[in-house]
Design an enzyme around this catalytic site. Structure first.
Site, PDB file in Angstrom:
ATOM      1  N   ARG A  88       7.711  -3.376  11.171  1.00 50.79           N
ATOM      2  CA  ARG A  88       8.183  -2.773   9.908  1.00 50.79           C
ATOM      3  C   ARG A  88       9.414  -3.487   9.335  1.00 50.79           C
ATOM      4  O   ARG A  88      10.242  -2.866   8.669  1.00 50.79           O
ATOM      5  CB  ARG A  88       8.491  -1.272  10.088  1.00 50.79           C
ATOM      6  CG  ARG A  88       7.267  -0.390  10.196  1.00 50.79           C
ATOM      7  CD  ARG A  88       6.691  -0.110   8.819  1.00 50.79           C
ATOM      8  NE  ARG A  88       5.439   0.629   8.904  1.00 50.79           N
ATOM      9  CZ  ARG A  88       5.345   1.950   8.788  1.00 50.79           C
ATOM     10  NH1 ARG A  88       6.410   2.684   8.576  1.00 50.79           N
ATOM     11  NH2 ARG A  88       4.181   2.527   8.864  1.00 50.79           N
ATOM     12  N   ARG A 143      11.942  -0.255   3.933  1.00 55.85           N
ATOM     13  CA  ARG A 143      12.938   0.503   3.162  1.00 55.85           C
ATOM     14  C   ARG A 143      14.388   0.320   3.581  1.00 55.85           C
ATOM     15  O   ARG A 143      15.282   0.719   2.834  1.00 55.85           O
ATOM     16  CB  ARG A 143      12.574   2.000   3.185  1.00 55.85           C
ATOM     17  CG  ARG A 143      11.367   2.310   2.327  1.00 55.85           C
ATOM     18  CD  ARG A 143      10.866   3.710   2.580  1.00 55.85           C
ATOM     19  NE  ARG A 143      10.313   3.809   3.922  1.00 55.85           N
ATOM     20  CZ  ARG A 143       9.669   4.873   4.396  1.00 55.85           C
ATOM     21  NH1 ARG A 143       9.503   5.926   3.642  1.00 55.85           N
ATOM     22  NH2 ARG A 143       9.197   4.875   5.621  1.00 55.85           N
ATOM     23  N   ARG A 181       9.906  -2.607  -4.797  1.00 52.51           N
ATOM     24  CA  ARG A 181       9.006  -1.447  -4.832  1.00 52.51           C
ATOM     25  C   ARG A 181       9.184  -0.671  -6.136  1.00 52.51           C
ATOM     26  O   ARG A 181       8.210  -0.207  -6.731  1.00 52.51           O
ATOM     27  CB  ARG A 181       9.259  -0.520  -3.641  1.00 52.51           C
ATOM     28  CG  ARG A 181       8.142   0.494  -3.482  1.00 52.51           C
ATOM     29  CD  ARG A 181       8.409   1.487  -2.384  1.00 52.51           C
ATOM     30  NE  ARG A 181       9.397   2.476  -2.794  1.00 52.51           N
ATOM     31  CZ  ARG A 181       9.709   3.570  -2.108  1.00 52.51           C
ATOM     32  NH1 ARG A 181       9.130   3.795  -0.943  1.00 52.51           N
ATOM     33  NH2 ARG A 181      10.605   4.414  -2.548  1.00 52.51           N
ATOM     34  N   ASP A 185      -0.714  -2.345   4.312  1.00 55.62           N
ATOM     35  CA  ASP A 185      -0.747  -1.159   5.165  1.00 55.62           C
ATOM     36  C   ASP A 185      -2.084  -1.112   5.878  1.00 55.62           C
ATOM     37  O   ASP A 185      -3.087  -1.614   5.350  1.00 55.62           O
ATOM     38  CB  ASP A 185      -0.549   0.108   4.323  1.00 55.62           C
ATOM     39  CG  ASP A 185      -0.159   1.267   5.217  1.00 55.62           C
ATOM     40  OD1 ASP A 185       1.032   1.400   5.524  1.00 55.62           O
ATOM     41  OD2 ASP A 185      -1.054   2.015   5.658  1.00 55.62           O
ATOM     42  N   TYR A 203      -6.590   9.035  10.732  1.00 56.40           N
ATOM     43  CA  TYR A 203      -6.294   9.353   9.328  1.00 56.40           C
ATOM     44  C   TYR A 203      -7.576   9.696   8.556  1.00 56.40           C
ATOM     45  O   TYR A 203      -7.573  10.553   7.674  1.00 56.40           O
ATOM     46  CB  TYR A 203      -5.595   8.175   8.640  1.00 56.40           C
ATOM     47  CG  TYR A 203      -4.177   7.973   9.124  1.00 56.40           C
ATOM     48  CD1 TYR A 203      -3.127   8.721   8.596  1.00 56.40           C
ATOM     49  CD2 TYR A 203      -3.884   7.039  10.107  1.00 56.40           C
ATOM     50  CE1 TYR A 203      -1.826   8.543   9.035  1.00 56.40           C
ATOM     51  CE2 TYR A 203      -2.588   6.847  10.557  1.00 56.40           C
ATOM     52  CZ  TYR A 203      -1.562   7.605  10.017  1.00 56.40           C
ATOM     53  OH  TYR A 203      -0.285   7.439  10.458  1.00 56.40           O
TER      54      TYR A 203
HETATM   55  O1  CP3 Z   1       5.713  -4.333   9.664  1.00 54.01           O
HETATM   56  C1  CP3 Z   1       5.833  -4.701   8.477  1.00 54.01           C
HETATM   57  O2  CP3 Z   1       6.930  -5.007   7.981  1.00 54.01           O
HETATM   58  C2  CP3 Z   1       4.582  -4.922   7.645  1.00 54.01           C
HETATM   59  C3  CP3 Z   1       4.144  -3.855   6.846  1.00 54.01           C
HETATM   60  C4  CP3 Z   1       3.490  -2.604   7.414  1.00 54.01           C
HETATM   61  C5  CP3 Z   1       3.543  -1.370   6.731  1.00 54.01           C
HETATM   62  N1  CP3 Z   1       2.736  -0.482   7.369  1.00 54.01           N
HETATM   63  C6  CP3 Z   1       4.314  -1.134   5.528  1.00 54.01           C
HETATM   64  C7  CP3 Z   1       4.612   0.247   5.135  1.00 54.01           C
HETATM   65  C8  CP3 Z   1       2.683  -2.404   8.532  1.00 54.01           C
HETATM   66  C9  CP3 Z   1       2.340  -3.373   9.637  1.00 54.01           C
HETATM   67  C10 CP3 Z   1       2.204  -1.062   8.479  1.00 54.01           C
HETATM   68  C11 CP3 Z   1       1.266  -0.490   9.451  1.00 54.01           C
HETATM   69  C12 CP3 Z   1       1.061   0.958   9.493  1.00 54.01           C
HETATM   70  N2  CP3 Z   1       0.864   1.816   8.447  1.00 54.01           N
HETATM   71  C13 CP3 Z   1       0.894   1.695  10.669  1.00 54.01           C
HETATM   72  C14 CP3 Z   1       0.927   1.109  12.044  1.00 54.01           C
HETATM   73  C15 CP3 Z   1       2.269   0.584  12.384  1.00 54.01           C
HETATM   74  C16 CP3 Z   1       3.183   1.533  13.053  1.00 54.01           C
HETATM   75  O3  CP3 Z   1       4.315   1.713  12.535  1.00 54.01           O
HETATM   76  O4  CP3 Z   1       2.846   1.984  14.132  1.00 54.01           O
HETATM   77  C17 CP3 Z   1       0.661   3.027  10.326  1.00 54.01           C
HETATM   78  C18 CP3 Z   1       0.467   4.179  11.266  1.00 54.01           C
HETATM   79  C19 CP3 Z   1       0.629   3.085   8.906  1.00 54.01           C
HETATM   80  C20 CP3 Z   1       0.348   4.275   8.062  1.00 54.01           C
HETATM   81  C21 CP3 Z   1       1.482   4.581   7.188  1.00 54.01           C
HETATM   82  N3  CP3 Z   1       1.907   3.787   6.149  1.00 54.01           N
HETATM   83  C22 CP3 Z   1       2.324   5.699   7.244  1.00 54.01           C
HETATM   84  C23 CP3 Z   1       2.212   6.814   8.266  1.00 54.01           C
HETATM   85  C24 CP3 Z   1       3.266   5.563   6.208  1.00 54.01           C
HETATM   86  C25 CP3 Z   1       4.342   6.511   5.810  1.00 54.01           C
HETATM   87  C26 CP3 Z   1       5.459   6.346   6.771  1.00 54.01           C
HETATM   88  C27 CP3 Z   1       6.799   6.668   6.180  1.00 54.01           C
HETATM   89  O5  CP3 Z   1       7.748   6.377   6.915  1.00 54.01           O
HETATM   90  O6  CP3 Z   1       6.907   7.129   5.043  1.00 54.01           O
HETATM   91  C28 CP3 Z   1       3.018   4.333   5.577  1.00 54.01           C
HETATM   92  C29 CP3 Z   1       3.788   3.778   4.452  1.00 54.01           C
HETATM   93  C30 CP3 Z   1       4.406   2.422   4.654  1.00 54.01           C
HETATM   94  N4  CP3 Z   1       3.766   1.356   5.176  1.00 54.01           N
HETATM   95  C31 CP3 Z   1       5.712   2.032   4.254  1.00 54.01           C
HETATM   96  C32 CP3 Z   1       5.838   0.683   4.536  1.00 54.01           C
HETATM   97  C33 CP3 Z   1       7.009  -0.222   4.238  1.00 54.01           C
HETATM   98  C34 CP3 Z   1       6.714   2.927   3.572  1.00 54.01           C
HETATM   99  C35 CP3 Z   1       6.265   3.058   2.159  1.00 54.01           C
HETATM  100  C36 CP3 Z   1       7.403   3.115   1.182  1.00 54.01           C
HETATM  101  O7  CP3 Z   1       7.885   2.061   0.751  1.00 54.01           O
HETATM  102  O8  CP3 Z   1       7.754   4.264   0.830  1.00 54.01           O
END
Ligand code: CP3
Length: 344
Positions: free
Chosen positions: A24, A28, A37, A74, A152
């Site tokens: 990640r 943010r 964003r 994502d 999901y």
């Molecule tokens: O790692 C990175 O920098 C690359 C980008 C990346 C994102 N999501 C960006 C993201 C990666 C590799 C993911 C994978 C992802 N997405 C997973 C598996 C990784 C892990 O952390 O175990 C999962 C379970 C998801 C599903 C997902 N996407 C959720 C549950 C959420 C909301 C989480 C939250 O904290 O709000 C997301 C959104 C998401 N994916 C964000 C980012 C940067 C936040 C979105 C925003 O900008 O508001």
């Protein structure tokens, strides 16, 4: 030797220092990310916009100094393009309006290469990143594991109990396997197309691995991840594969498969992972991400990990994703401490 230290390290070659990146890392906690964003409108628009997704992918490489970029996207764009309607509700996370309940629901989904072909914005993003990323930095592509994606698709959103998908696991396992098999087929093509577009390394995130009891983990998740790895290795043996099943210390004795790197989560002691897996796989990880709130806590953990791994067959990372309220300066401190202890 490749020009990329990260790729060499994944393949178990000796490297001048231990590479580092953070799960990640494009997100943010970076004000620069929040700005892009905001320009894009929302998170999904950002994923769909190759120029902007490329820009945020490169930010942590430039700002924090990691050795690898991870594609900004994502895991949930896969079920979205299979025909499930994905949205991100502010403050609540991802939502699918029509979760899978029946066999007919699965049959309605787009499968195989047809679904993978709809993810053109991902491949376009990869091509742009490839043009702009320095030659010595690696680009990581990724997918969710079929199990994590299925949670999901079945629950329709994130869950604390997994009761709907676990009900299916025990009461109708055939239906769950049908979902997992369909997702696995799409993921094989998806990762193949990411490789063709230019990624150097594949990571498979099984973020919700710990929801499955250890004796059933292979049947409902690991074997599908191994099937994807086998498929990719048969066509692209030079592309390293990282498996990240989060929260499965009880499964370490059963780990098998043709992949290169095992991602160790923060709940699994590095020494235990090394003892069980270190001779067969390169290990990645595993600082508890909340240590990033304190520079002292970060330094002592990095030194401890270095002492265990000794700079061999290891990639520094967090044991899960960085949180949004971590100061950027602390993320930089983590990276520079990893470089200091490993002699960069
Ligand atoms: O790692 C990175 O920098 C690359 C980008 C990346 C994102 N999501 C960006 C993201 C990666 C590799 C993911 C994978 C992802 N997405 C997973 C598996 C990784 C892990 O952390 O175990 C999962 C379970 C998801 C599903 C997902 N996407 C959720 C549950 C959420 C909301 C989480 C939250 O904290 O709000 C997301 C959104 C998401 N994916 C964000 C980012 C940067 C936040 C979105 C925003 O900008 O508001």
């Amino acid at each position: 030797m490749s020009s990329k230290i990260f790729v060499d390290a994944c393949l178990g070659k000796e490297t001048p220092y231990t590479p580092v990146w953070m799960m990640r890392q494009a997100g943010r906690y970076l004000p620069e990310y929040m700005a892009v964003r905001a320009e894009a409108g929302d998170f999904l628009n950002l994923c769909h916009n190759p120029e902007k997704a490329c820009e945020v992918t490169l930010q942590p490489v430039d700002i924090v100094g990691v050795d690898a970029a991870i594609l900004f996207s994502d895991i949930l764009v896969i079920p979205d393009e299979m025909g499930m309607d994905l949205s991100f509700v502010k403050g609540e996370g991802p939502k699918f309006s029509d979760p899978i309940e029946t066999e007919a629901d699965i049959d309605r989904l787009i499968g195989g290469e047809e679904a993978a072909d709809k993810l053109t914005y991902v491949y376009d993003t990869i091509k742009l990143i490839r043009e702009q990323l320095a030659d010595d930095k690696a680009l990581i592509g990724f997918t969710g594991a079929p199990w994590t994606l299925a949670t999901y698709m079945i629950e329709g959103q994130g869950t604390k109990t997994y009761n709907i998908c676990k009900k299916m696991m025990y009461a109708n396992p055939t239906l769950l396997h049908k979902i997992l098999a369909k997702v696995t087929e799409v993921v094989k093509y998806y990762m193949e197309k990411q490789i063709e577009a230019g990624i150097d390394v594949v990571q498979i995130f099984d973020s919700w691995a710990a929801a499955i009891e250890p004796s059933m983990y292979d049947e409902f998740s690991w074997k599908y991840m191994v099937e994807i790895a086998d498929y990719l290795k048969s066509k692209y043996p030079h592309i390293p594969i990282i498996m990240f099943p989060k929260g499965v210390p009880a499964f370490l004795d059963q780990v098998y498969g043709n992949f290169d790197v095992f991602g160790v989560d923060w709940g699994t002691p590095m020494a235990l992972a090394k003892e069980k897996l270190g001779d067969r796989y390169v290990l990645q990880g595993n600082m508890e991400p909340c240590r990033l709130y304190s520079k002292e806590a970060t330094t002592s953990c990095v030194e401890g990990i270095q002492e265990i791994m000794g700079g061999k067959r290891h990639i520094f990372n967090l044991g899960h994703g960085i949180l949004p309220d971590v100061p950027v300066e602390h993320a930089k401190h983590f990276v520079s401490e990893c470089q200091r202890v490993s002699g960069k």
